[in-house]
Design a protein around this motif. Structure first.
Motif, short mmCIF file in Angstrom:
data_model
loop_
_atom_site.label_atom_id
_atom_site.label_comp_id
_atom_site.label_asym_id
_atom_site.label_seq_id
_atom_site.Cartn_x
_atom_site.Cartn_y
_atom_site.Cartn_z
N MET A 55 4.75 -4.55 20.00
CA MET A 55 4.01 -3.32 19.27
C MET A 55 5.05 -2.72 18.47
O MET A 55 4.62 -2.16 17.43
N LYS A 56 6.28 -2.65 18.84
CA LYS A 56 7.15 -1.77 18.34
C LYS A 56 7.47 -2.53 16.87
O LYS A 56 7.41 -2.15 15.73
N LEU A 57 7.52 -3.94 17.09
CA LEU A 57 7.59 -4.80 15.61
C LEU A 57 6.41 -4.61 14.86
O LEU A 57 6.62 -4.71 13.71
N LEU A 58 5.25 -4.35 15.38
CA LEU A 58 3.87 -4.24 14.64
C LEU A 58 4.23 -3.20 13.52
O LEU A 58 4.09 -3.08 12.43
N VAL A 59 4.44 -2.08 14.33
CA VAL A 59 4.59 -0.74 13.43
C VAL A 59 5.98 -1.09 12.50
O VAL A 59 5.80 -0.44 11.50
N THR A 60 6.97 -1.44 13.03
CA THR A 60 8.12 -1.56 12.17
C THR A 60 7.86 -2.35 11.00
O THR A 60 8.15 -1.97 9.71
N HIS A 61 6.94 -3.43 11.19
CA HIS A 61 6.68 -4.47 9.81
C HIS A 61 5.65 -3.73 9.05
O HIS A 61 5.72 -3.74 7.87
N SER A 62 4.87 -2.82 9.75
CA SER A 62 3.82 -2.22 8.82
C SER A 62 4.61 -1.31 7.90
O SER A 62 4.06 -0.79 6.92
N MET A 63 5.54 -0.56 8.42
CA MET A 63 5.99 0.69 7.67
C MET A 63 6.90 -0.24 6.31
O MET A 63 6.98 0.47 5.58
N ASP A 64 7.48 -1.39 6.71
CA ASP A 64 8.12 -1.94 5.78
C ASP A 64 7.28 -2.37 4.63
O ASP A 64 7.50 -2.65 3.32
N LEU A 65 5.91 -2.63 4.90
CA LEU A 65 4.93 -3.13 3.91
C LEU A 65 4.20 -1.79 3.22
O LEU A 65 3.60 -1.97 2.22
N LYS A 66 4.10 -0.74 3.75
CA LYS A 66 3.02 0.18 3.27
C LYS A 66 3.21 0.68 1.95
O LYS A 66 1.97 1.07 1.30
N ASP A 67 4.34 0.67 1.46
CA ASP A 67 4.65 1.01 -0.05
C ASP A 67 4.21 -0.01 -0.91
O ASP A 67 4.52 0.15 -2.29
#
Ligand code: SF4
Length: 357
Positions: A55-67
């Motif tokens: 789950m931590k990785l899901l948030v980390t990867h989403s932050m990487d993509l958001k912009d």
């Protein structure tokens, strides 16, 4: 077709099973699919309280993509089976990411719940397509094509994971089975391999044993992200291949084979992933492989229960003649610790083979 925009897909959780289906669907509708970068050696994991590493990785990867993306694709996965449910954390995953990204990116989070017709895979994708401006006919055509190609992709899975480096498992442009490996070179001095032209676009397994006959058939069992996300498992599969193991995973088993192992349990397992893990684990322990490795997440309540469950059942059955190794993974797991245990496991399998010979 003109590109309509970018769909970002975080490389986490069920990406490690369904990515080909998702990618083809969006591309058929004219969207470009981008995926997040892995953590690698320098990447920083985003921490939040009381969560498992996936789950931590899901948030980390989403932050990487958001912009970089117009939309993030994070389906609300309630159930991927007609009778069983997913871990509750999957339901909340889109909301956790929405909080973390502070509403700065649109999230495509249609529910998938295979227990209900209105939330079937097709209906969920049609709703997602509609949000992207596709009508029902276009959505249906895209989904059917994605489903068809995904079924083909799955058929080559065992070859894929044994012939490709881990980072290329989900590169759907690489077909499987691969062309036969180039024969050992007529070499000049240093022993380097010559690659045949048809093989040039596929990088050979780095740590693996491509070209050599594996000595052991070993089943790796666990959540798909524990098996295939190298930020979770430190690429333990490549190391296993370098030790002469041919990897088998539950992806190749049918519902019937899994059911046969779980239908007589005194207590039902409600989680679809738990059912798949226990069913496949006991299927493999009943024969056809030299060893079974169970990869678990340290902070996962489901995995903790499953381990206890597996231990008790093995005790009742008087153990298993096939060696079983349980490896627990979290952000603090070092590759060295995992590889040492895997080497010892290989010795156990070797010894067993010798004494059975
Ligand atoms: S099943 Fe376990 S590892 Fe997977 S998301 Fe749920 S708590 Fe995390």
């Amino acid at each position: 077709m003109e590109e309509k925009g970018r769909i970002g897909i975080p490389k986490a959780l069920m990406f490690y099973r369904y990515f080909p289906l998702w990618k083809i669907f969006f591309e058929e509708l004219g969207w470009r699919v981008i995926v997040s970068n892995g953590l690698g050696k320098r990447g920083r994991l985003i921490y939040f309280e009381d969560s498992c590493l996936p789950m931590k990785l899901l948030v980390t990867h989403s932050m990487d993509l958001k912009d970089r993306a117009d939309h993030l694709f994070l389906p609300r996965l309630v159930s991927l089976h007609r009778s069983y449910i997913m871990c509750p954390k999957f339901r909340g995953a889109p909301d956790i990411v929405r909080l973390a990204t502070e509403g700065t990116v649109s999230i495509l989070d249609e529910t998938i719940d295979l227990r209900m017709r209105e939330h079937s895979m097709l209906q969920s994708f049609l709703r997602t397509g509609k949000r992207l401006g596709a009508d029902e006919k276009e959505g249906k055509r895209a989904f059917q094509k994605a489903e068809r190609l995904f079924t083909n992709f799955q058929k080559g899975w065992e070859d894929r994971i044994n012939q490709l480096p881990t980072r290329q498992f989900f590169e759907i442009d690489i077909p499987t089975p691969l062309p036969p490996p180039p024969s050992p070179s007529p070499v000049k001095g240093g022993g380097e391999l010559m690659e045949s032209p048809s093989f040039l676009d596929v990088k050979p397994v780095e740590d693996g044993c491509r070209g050599e006959k594996p000595l052991f058939r070993v089943a790796f069992v666990g959540h798909p992200y524990n098996l295939f996300d190298t930020d979770v498992n430190k690429d333990v599969l490549s190391f296993a291949k370098s030790l002469g193991m041919r990897i088998i995973t539950p992806e190749g088993l049918s519902e019937k084979e899994i059911d046969a192992q779980v239908s007589d349990l005194s207590k039902e397992i409600y989680w679809s992933s738990g059912r798949e893990i226990v069913g496949s684990l006991f299927h493999f322990l009943s024969g056809g492989v030299d060893g079974v490795v169970f990869l678990t997440s340290f902070k996962c309540g489901i995995d903790a229960l499953l381990q206890e469950f597996v231990r008790r059942r093995l005790k009742v059955r008087g153990g298993s003649s096939i060696p079983l190794l349980i490896l627990s993974l979290d952000e603090h797991s070092g590759r060295e610790g995992l590889t040492t245990r895997l080497e010892a496991f290989r010795d156990v399998m070797e010894e067993r083979k010798r004494s059975n010979a």
